[in-house]
Design a protein around this motif. Sequence first.
Motif, PDB file in Angstrom:
ATOM      1  N   ALA A  56       0.851  -1.191   0.000  1.00  8.22           N
ATOM      2  CA  ALA A  56       0.000   0.000   0.000  1.00  8.22           C
ATOM      3  C   ALA A  56       0.882   1.234   0.000  1.00  8.22           C
ATOM      4  O   ALA A  56       1.888   1.284   0.708  1.00  8.22           O
ATOM      5  CB  ALA A  56      -0.931   0.013   1.211  1.00  8.22           C
ATOM      6  N   MET A  57       0.482   2.209  -0.800  1.00  8.48           N
ATOM      7  CA  MET A  57       1.191   3.487  -0.839  1.00  8.48           C
ATOM      8  C   MET A  57       0.134   4.577  -0.777  1.00  8.48           C
ATOM      9  O   MET A  57      -0.384   5.032  -1.797  1.00  8.48           O
ATOM     10  CB  MET A  57       2.033   3.593  -2.112  1.00  8.48           C
ATOM     11  CG  MET A  57       3.107   4.664  -2.067  1.00  8.48           C
ATOM     12  SD  MET A  57       4.213   4.526  -3.500  1.00  8.48           S
ATOM     13  CE  MET A  57       5.452   5.739  -3.039  1.00  8.48           C
ATOM     14  N   LEU A 102      -0.981  -3.882  -5.293  1.00  9.50           N
ATOM     15  CA  LEU A 102      -0.578  -2.620  -4.692  1.00  9.50           C
ATOM     16  C   LEU A 102      -1.763  -1.670  -4.645  1.00  9.50           C
ATOM     17  O   LEU A 102      -2.365  -1.353  -5.671  1.00  9.50           O
ATOM     18  CB  LEU A 102       0.560  -1.991  -5.499  1.00  9.50           C
ATOM     19  CG  LEU A 102       1.027  -0.589  -5.108  1.00  9.50           C
ATOM     20  CD1 LEU A 102       1.527  -0.564  -3.672  1.00  9.50           C
ATOM     21  CD2 LEU A 102       2.131  -0.112  -6.046  1.00  9.50           C
ATOM     22  N   LEU A 103      -2.107  -1.240  -3.421  1.00 11.54           N
ATOM     23  CA  LEU A 103      -3.162  -0.249  -3.212  1.00 11.54           C
ATOM     24  C   LEU A 103      -2.511   1.129  -3.156  1.00 11.54           C
ATOM     25  O   LEU A 103      -1.650   1.367  -2.305  1.00 11.54           O
ATOM     26  CB  LEU A 103      -3.903  -0.544  -1.903  1.00 11.54           C
ATOM     27  CG  LEU A 103      -4.985   0.469  -1.487  1.00 11.54           C
ATOM     28  CD1 LEU A 103      -6.183   0.387  -2.425  1.00 11.54           C
ATOM     29  CD2 LEU A 103      -5.412   0.237  -0.048  1.00 11.54           C
ATOM     30  N   ILE A 104      -2.921   2.047  -4.049  1.00 14.01           N
ATOM     31  CA  ILE A 104      -2.294   3.361  -4.072  1.00 14.01           C
ATOM     32  C   ILE A 104      -3.327   4.454  -4.306  1.00 14.01           C
ATOM     33  O   ILE A 104      -4.430   4.204  -4.803  1.00 14.01           O
ATOM     34  CB  ILE A 104      -1.199   3.476  -5.161  1.00 14.01           C
ATOM     35  CG1 ILE A 104      -1.813   3.355  -6.561  1.00 14.01           C
ATOM     36  CG2 ILE A 104      -0.097   2.474  -4.965  1.00 14.01           C
ATOM     37  CD1 ILE A 104      -0.871   3.767  -7.662  1.00 14.01           C
ATOM     38  N   GLU A 105      -2.942   5.657  -3.941  1.00 19.07           N
ATOM     39  CA  GLU A 105      -3.704   6.831  -4.312  1.00 19.07           C
ATOM     40  C   GLU A 105      -3.278   7.266  -5.718  1.00 19.07           C
ATOM     41  O   GLU A 105      -2.133   7.015  -6.133  1.00 19.07           O
ATOM     42  CB  GLU A 105      -3.469   7.944  -3.295  1.00 19.07           C
ATOM     43  CG  GLU A 105      -4.062   7.610  -1.928  1.00 19.07           C
ATOM     44  CD  GLU A 105      -3.816   8.690  -0.900  1.00 19.07           C
ATOM     45  OE1 GLU A 105      -4.548   9.686  -0.906  1.00 19.07           O
ATOM     46  OE2 GLU A 105      -2.879   8.526  -0.095  1.00 19.07           O
ATOM     47  N   PRO A 106      -4.161   7.919  -6.463  1.00 20.67           N
ATOM     48  CA  PRO A 106      -3.881   8.217  -7.875  1.00 20.67           C
ATOM     49  C   PRO A 106      -2.580   8.972  -8.110  1.00 20.67           C
ATOM     50  O   PRO A 106      -1.894   8.726  -9.106  1.00 20.67           O
ATOM     51  CB  PRO A 106      -5.096   9.060  -8.297  1.00 20.67           C
ATOM     52  CG  PRO A 106      -6.182   8.667  -7.365  1.00 20.67           C
ATOM     53  CD  PRO A 106      -5.510   8.348  -6.054  1.00 20.67           C
ATOM     54  N   GLY A 116       8.738   0.386 -12.252  1.00 24.76           N
ATOM     55  CA  GLY A 116       8.711  -0.934 -12.876  1.00 24.76           C
ATOM     56  C   GLY A 116       7.633  -1.876 -12.372  1.00 24.76           C
ATOM     57  O   GLY A 116       7.643  -3.059 -12.721  1.00 24.76           O
ATOM     58  N   PHE A 117       6.670  -1.374 -11.591  1.00 27.71           N
ATOM     59  CA  PHE A 117       5.621  -2.268 -11.095  1.00 27.71           C
ATOM     60  C   PHE A 117       4.634  -2.552 -12.226  1.00 27.71           C
ATOM     61  O   PHE A 117       4.032  -1.630 -12.784  1.00 27.71           O
ATOM     62  CB  PHE A 117       4.898  -1.634  -9.906  1.00 27.71           C
ATOM     63  CG  PHE A 117       3.919  -2.565  -9.235  1.00 27.71           C
ATOM     64  CD1 PHE A 117       4.363  -3.519  -8.336  1.00 27.71           C
ATOM     65  CD2 PHE A 117       2.565  -2.507  -9.518  1.00 27.71           C
ATOM     66  CE1 PHE A 117       3.467  -4.377  -7.703  1.00 27.71           C
ATOM     67  CE2 PHE A 117       1.665  -3.355  -8.898  1.00 27.71           C
ATOM     68  CZ  PHE A 117       2.119  -4.296  -7.991  1.00 27.71           C
ATOM     69  N   ARG A 118       4.444  -3.830 -12.556  1.00 24.99           N
ATOM     70  CA  ARG A 118       3.592  -4.214 -13.683  1.00 24.99           C
ATOM     71  C   ARG A 118       2.492  -5.185 -13.267  1.00 24.99           C
ATOM     72  O   ARG A 118       1.836  -5.774 -14.128  1.00 24.99           O
ATOM     73  CB  ARG A 118       4.444  -4.864 -14.781  1.00 24.99           C
ATOM     74  CG  ARG A 118       5.527  -3.955 -15.356  1.00 24.99           C
ATOM     75  CD  ARG A 118       4.931  -2.821 -16.188  1.00 24.99           C
ATOM     76  NE  ARG A 118       5.961  -1.974 -16.769  1.00 24.99           N
ATOM     77  CZ  ARG A 118       6.423  -0.867 -16.214  1.00 24.99           C
ATOM     78  NH1 ARG A 118       5.946  -0.472 -15.025  1.00 24.99           N
ATOM     79  NH2 ARG A 118       7.357  -0.145 -16.800  1.00 24.99           N
ATOM     80  N   ASP A 119       2.278  -5.335 -11.972  1.00 27.00           N
ATOM     81  CA  ASP A 119       1.272  -6.291 -11.507  1.00 27.00           C
ATOM     82  C   ASP A 119      -0.043  -5.578 -11.210  1.00 27.00           C
ATOM     83  O   ASP A 119      -0.312  -4.508 -11.752  1.00 27.00           O
ATOM     84  CB  ASP A 119       1.816  -7.046 -10.296  1.00 27.00           C
ATOM     85  CG  ASP A 119       2.987  -7.946 -10.656  1.00 27.00           C
ATOM     86  OD1 ASP A 119       2.789  -8.891 -11.432  1.00 27.00           O
ATOM     87  OD2 ASP A 119       4.108  -7.684 -10.178  1.00 27.00           O
ATOM     88  N   GLU A 120      -0.839  -6.143 -10.311  1.00 26.71           N
ATOM     89  CA  GLU A 120      -2.202  -5.659 -10.081  1.00 26.71           C
ATOM     90  C   GLU A 120      -2.184  -4.364  -9.268  1.00 26.71           C
ATOM     91  O   GLU A 120      -1.672  -4.328  -8.147  1.00 26.71           O
ATOM     92  CB  GLU A 120      -3.003  -6.727  -9.342  1.00 26.71           C
ATOM     93  CG  GLU A 120      -4.505  -6.502  -9.387  1.00 26.71           C
ATOM     94  CD  GLU A 120      -5.265  -7.725  -8.915  1.00 26.71           C
ATOM     95  OE1 GLU A 120      -6.486  -7.590  -8.684  1.00 26.71           O
ATOM     96  OE2 GLU A 120      -4.649  -8.797  -8.782  1.00 26.71           O
ATOM     97  N   LEU A 121      -2.773  -3.321  -9.855  1.00 28.35           N
ATOM     98  CA  LEU A 121      -2.784  -2.005  -9.220  1.00 28.35           C
ATOM     99  C   LEU A 121      -4.210  -1.675  -8.801  1.00 28.35           C
ATOM    100  O   LEU A 121      -5.136  -1.686  -9.623  1.00 28.35           O
ATOM    101  CB  LEU A 121      -2.272  -0.955 -10.213  1.00 28.35           C
ATOM    102  CG  LEU A 121      -1.661   0.325  -9.634  1.00 28.35           C
ATOM    103  CD1 LEU A 121      -0.437   0.020  -8.792  1.00 28.35           C
ATOM    104  CD2 LEU A 121      -1.289   1.278 -10.766  1.00 28.35           C
ATOM    105  N   TRP A 122      -4.363  -1.353  -7.514  1.00 33.98           N
ATOM    106  CA  TRP A 122      -5.671  -0.967  -6.990  1.00 33.98           C
ATOM    107  C   TRP A 122      -5.640   0.515  -6.646  1.00 33.98           C
ATOM    108  O   TRP A 122      -4.922   0.943  -5.738  1.00 33.98           O
ATOM    109  CB  TRP A 122      -6.005  -1.766  -5.726  1.00 33.98           C
ATOM    110  CG  TRP A 122      -6.132  -3.251  -5.935  1.00 33.98           C
ATOM    111  CD1 TRP A 122      -6.484  -3.895  -7.066  1.00 33.98           C
ATOM    112  CD2 TRP A 122      -5.897  -4.269  -4.946  1.00 33.98           C
ATOM    113  NE1 TRP A 122      -6.487  -5.262  -6.869  1.00 33.98           N
ATOM    114  CE2 TRP A 122      -6.137  -5.518  -5.576  1.00 33.98           C
ATOM    115  CE3 TRP A 122      -5.510  -4.246  -3.610  1.00 33.98           C
ATOM    116  CZ2 TRP A 122      -6.006  -6.726  -4.900  1.00 33.98           C
ATOM    117  CZ3 TRP A 122      -5.377  -5.447  -2.933  1.00 33.98           C
ATOM    118  CH2 TRP A 122      -5.631  -6.679  -3.573  1.00 33.98           C
TER     119      TRP A 122
END
Length: 502
Positions: A56-57, A102-106, A116-122
Amino acid sequence: MTVPALLLDRADRRGGHTALRVDDVRLTYRQLADRAAAMAGSLAGRGVGRGDPVAAMTSNRLEAIDLLLGCAWLGAVAVPLNTALRGDALSHVLATSGARRLLIEPEYAERVAAAGFRDELWIVGTPSAPRPDSPPLPPVEDISAHDVAAVLFTSGTTGLPKGVRCPQAQFLWWGRGVSESLELGPDDVLYNELPLFHTNAINAFFQALVAGGTFVLGQHFSVREYWSRVADADATVVYLLGAMVAMLAGRPPAPHDRAHRATRALAPATPERLSQPFHDRFGVELIDGFGSTESNLVIGTTSRERRAGYLGTVMPGYDALVVDPAGTPVPDGSPGELLVRTELDGAFALGYLGDTAPAPGNWLATGDRVVREPDGWFRFVDRIKDVIRRRGENISSTEVEGVLAQHPDVAQVAVFPVPSELAEDEVMAAVVPRPGRTVDPIALRRFAEPVLAHFALPRYVDVVDALPLTETGKVRKAELRDRGARAGTWDAEAAAPTRRGG
């Protein structure tokens, strides 16, 4: 000693009491447990299983706590990330964590993509993000006190951040130990605006849960607004780290200084000179202690026995030792590195990501330089990496800072080593003046001469508008060291009137 067990117990005993306040949201203990179960269901519906890391970020917001508790309920691993990370450091923690979600704010999306993160982005607030609106799951039946609940990355001030594997029981032990030291009760309101990727804020949350009180999550630290926010939170307990105490003490008096209910603050390594003036001005007792992301409250105090400028004594269930660089115990009264260990099951972290888990009862090197007095009280001296070596002597940057900070024109000061022409260290100070004041380096050095040994007097003085701080209020000394002496830096070697000090 698991998070789900604690939530269920508090929901049963304190179900209608307010457990958490974030912005305008208030949640009771029953609601908090229900949300954890529903969040676990939402995560499971998105393919998260036991042991899976979920990063989470985010800023300090409810979704971050939902994720932490949902992961703990499910047996997954929450990985909160420092929102200041970018570039190679961000790439490193994302890769090291092993997180594929990865849970992130916009506002962080572009930075994460560049890392380089290419996986599931929430994205928070979008349908892709998990939320506590799914059918609740029962806690995992065989969840253990030793299951990793979170991976917390160290600040990385001297290298790339390291992921600390924190088991479920560690947070409950934090809650118990600090609750005893602060004498927390069910009527206490704990206000913390340190970031939720840091152990202090997370542990304060669990302190409130253990005590059955209320946790109020604030936003980033503001010197000007701090006491009004404490009043708005109706807080009885607050949390201060690093330069926060000095920054608050350095502000001009204001109406909000005592217009609040707070009576005590957990403020590790507070200089003795600030303790009584801080209490006199703000009505808040500064309470010291030693703990780290890897350990727990190993050294602390109670209200019946405190000493300004001291960390405290060893808490029940823990052990501490002071050693020289060779690992040999030093006599009481001599400085050395603090080693700690515990006999409490699950009270310490399980090592770092990529490392073999340490054997129970092993000594943990803290990197802190302390003194143990003959009566068992411990006093913080310095971080070992901040010790300055000059003229064959070890100089404590903390000691020099304590002297310079007493000058009436100084609001904040950081002391650190810079290279000399003699292949050793020179002492340098970065100084922030009090509002409306100016700092004269010559006068500052003369002020320190009667107190400090000649070899500890700063050769260089930089007068600056502000010190570079981490998100948790600690001075970025590595940045100051890298910057070093520059154009405009005062140099005692070029100032004949102060040459007498050496």
